[in-house]
Scaffold this active site. Structure first.
Site, short mmCIF file in Angstrom:
data_model
loop_
_atom_site.label_atom_id
_atom_site.label_comp_id
_atom_site.label_asym_id
_atom_site.label_seq_id
_atom_site.Cartn_x
_atom_site.Cartn_y
_atom_site.Cartn_z
NE ARG A 132 -15.22 11.36 26.20
CZ ARG A 132 -16.47 11.00 26.47
NH1 ARG A 132 -16.81 10.66 27.70
NH2 ARG A 132 -17.38 11.00 25.53
NE ARG B 161 -22.70 9.52 22.94
CZ ARG B 161 -21.70 9.61 23.81
NH1 ARG B 161 -20.76 10.48 23.63
NH2 ARG B 161 -21.65 8.80 24.84
CE LYS C 94 -22.77 8.13 31.91
NZ LYS C 94 -22.69 9.37 31.12
NE ARG D 110 -26.05 5.45 27.06
CZ ARG D 110 -24.75 5.40 27.31
NH1 ARG D 110 -24.20 4.31 27.79
NH2 ARG D 110 -24.00 6.45 27.07
P1 ADP Z 1 -18.99 10.11 30.80
O1 ADP Z 1 -18.42 8.77 31.22
O2 ADP Z 1 -20.15 10.53 31.64
O3 ADP Z 1 -19.27 10.20 29.34
P2 ADP Z 1 -16.27 11.06 31.29
O4 ADP Z 1 -15.92 10.50 32.63
O5 ADP Z 1 -15.68 10.40 30.08
O6 ADP Z 1 -17.86 11.20 31.12
O7 ADP Z 1 -15.88 12.62 31.33
C1 ADP Z 1 -15.95 13.44 30.16
C2 ADP Z 1 -14.71 14.33 30.08
O8 ADP Z 1 -14.75 15.29 31.14
C3 ADP Z 1 -13.38 13.59 30.23
O9 ADP Z 1 -12.44 14.21 29.38
C4 ADP Z 1 -13.00 13.80 31.72
O10 ADP Z 1 -11.60 13.79 31.92
C5 ADP Z 1 -13.61 15.17 31.99
N1 ADP Z 1 -14.15 15.32 33.35
C6 ADP Z 1 -14.82 14.40 34.08
N2 ADP Z 1 -15.21 14.92 35.28
C7 ADP Z 1 -14.77 16.21 35.28
C8 ADP Z 1 -14.87 17.29 36.22
N3 ADP Z 1 -15.49 17.13 37.39
N4 ADP Z 1 -14.32 18.48 35.89
C9 ADP Z 1 -13.69 18.64 34.70
N5 ADP Z 1 -13.57 17.67 33.77
C10 ADP Z 1 -14.11 16.47 34.05
P1 AMP Z 2 -20.61 5.54 26.65
O1 AMP Z 2 -19.19 5.06 26.58
O2 AMP Z 2 -21.30 5.11 27.91
O3 AMP Z 2 -20.72 7.02 26.41
O4 AMP Z 2 -21.40 4.82 25.46
C1 AMP Z 2 -21.01 5.01 24.12
C2 AMP Z 2 -22.09 4.47 23.18
O5 AMP Z 2 -22.25 3.06 23.35
C3 AMP Z 2 -23.48 5.05 23.35
O6 AMP Z 2 -23.66 6.31 22.69
C4 AMP Z 2 -24.35 3.94 22.70
O7 AMP Z 2 -24.29 3.99 21.29
C5 AMP Z 2 -23.61 2.67 23.15
N1 AMP Z 2 -24.11 2.19 24.46
C6 AMP Z 2 -23.44 2.15 25.64
N2 AMP Z 2 -24.20 1.66 26.62
C7 AMP Z 2 -25.41 1.38 26.05
C8 AMP Z 2 -26.65 0.88 26.53
N3 AMP Z 2 -26.83 0.56 27.82
N4 AMP Z 2 -27.66 0.73 25.65
C9 AMP Z 2 -27.52 1.03 24.37
N5 AMP Z 2 -26.40 1.54 23.83
C10 AMP Z 2 -25.34 1.72 24.66
#
Ligand code: ADP
Ligand code: AMP
Length: 208
Positions: free
Chosen positions: A122, A165, A13, A88
């Site tokens: 990551r 999570r 995302k 969420r």
């Molecule tokens: P989220 O915001 O949903 O938690 P991230 O954008 O932080 O996910 O992505 C999680 C990890 O996967 C990061 O290290 C990112 O660089 C990597 N990543 C994201 N999209 C892809 C993809 N399409 N293919 C491979 N790696 C990806």
């Molecule tokens: P994220 O960076 O989106 O993966 O969020 C990291 C953490 O922040 C989550 O695991 C939750 O603990 C908290 N968090 C982020 N967004 C929310 C939300 N909308 N509601 C509750 N907790 C959140």
């Protein structure tokens, strides 16, 4: 147009939100980034939510909504807004409904196995930029391409936390897909980052 991104933690995302922000030139809010900033700066909110994030639980709905809505008030959202990580839960979606009309939900689909691989590699920057050791490495190891700061591993990347999570996502966040019904656009999160971006742009009718 106002957009929401849904998808399991690690589904991509944040990565895609950054790219869509650049393309559409509209602002975004990442509630996860806001919480991490508060924790780093040891604000009252940061101290309150630190343990919750470390466990991978959700911060209470009201606390999250208040933080997010305060942020919206300071932004120019006349051209639209992208939300990453909010809502969420169904309660958060109900609270949001009163202050913002959501047009499109992009739901990134990825299997649990892939999510674990993604989160395992990551690397994050305090500026919000996200990298992956294998799939999206920075030009210089351990350093952000964008701002030059040192990259770090998020505190919630421990295996137990990730499992929690995922569980929390399934129980509290996944029902939102049904809640938003035909506003939801499903995106296959498996291909490479540019390919996923391409699918998003195509489904949104945006040219590359
Ligand atoms: P989220 O915001 O949903 O938690 P991230 O954008 O932080 O996910 O992505 C999680 C990890 O996967 C990061 O290290 C990112 O660089 C990597 N990543 C994201 N999209 C892809 C993809 N399409 N293919 C491979 N790696 C990806
Ligand atoms: P994220 O960076 O989106 O993966 O969020 C990291 C953490 O922040 C989550 O695991 C939750 O603990 C908290 N968090 C982020 N967004 C929310 C939300 N909308 N509601 C509750 N907790 C959140």
């Amino acid at each position: 147009m106002n957009y929401i991104f849904l998808g399991m933690p690690g589904s991509g995302k944040g990565t895609q939100v950054e790219l869509l922000v650049k393309k559409l030139n509209i602002p975004m809010i990442s509630t996860g980034n806001l919480f991490r900033k508060n924790i780093k700066n040891e604000t009252k909110l940061g101290l309150k939510v630190k343990d919750i994030l470390e466990k991978g639980d959700l911060v209470p709905d009201k606390v999250t909504f208040e933080m997010m809505s305060a942020e919206i008030k300071n932004m120019d959202i006349s051209q639209g807004l992208i939300l990453d990580g909010y809502p969420r839960s169904l309660r958060q979606a109900e609270l949001l409904k009163d202050i913002l009309n959501i047009d499109i939900i992009l739901n990134i689909e990825l299997s649990e196995d892939q999510v674990l691989l993604r989160i395992g590699g990551r690397r994050t920057c305090k500026c919000g930029e996200t990298y992956h050791l294998k799939f999206n490495p920075p030009q210089k190891e351990g350093v952000c391409d964008k701002c030059g700061q040192e990259l770090y591993i998020r505190d919630d990347a421990q295996e137990e936390t990730i499992k929690n999570r995922i569980k929390v996502y399934k129980e509290q966040t996944e029902p939102l897909i049904k809640y938003y019904g035909d506003k939801v656009i499903n995106i296959d999160g498996n291909p490479s980052i540019p390919e996923v971006t391409e699918e998003i742009f195509r489904k949104l009718g945006i040219s590359d």
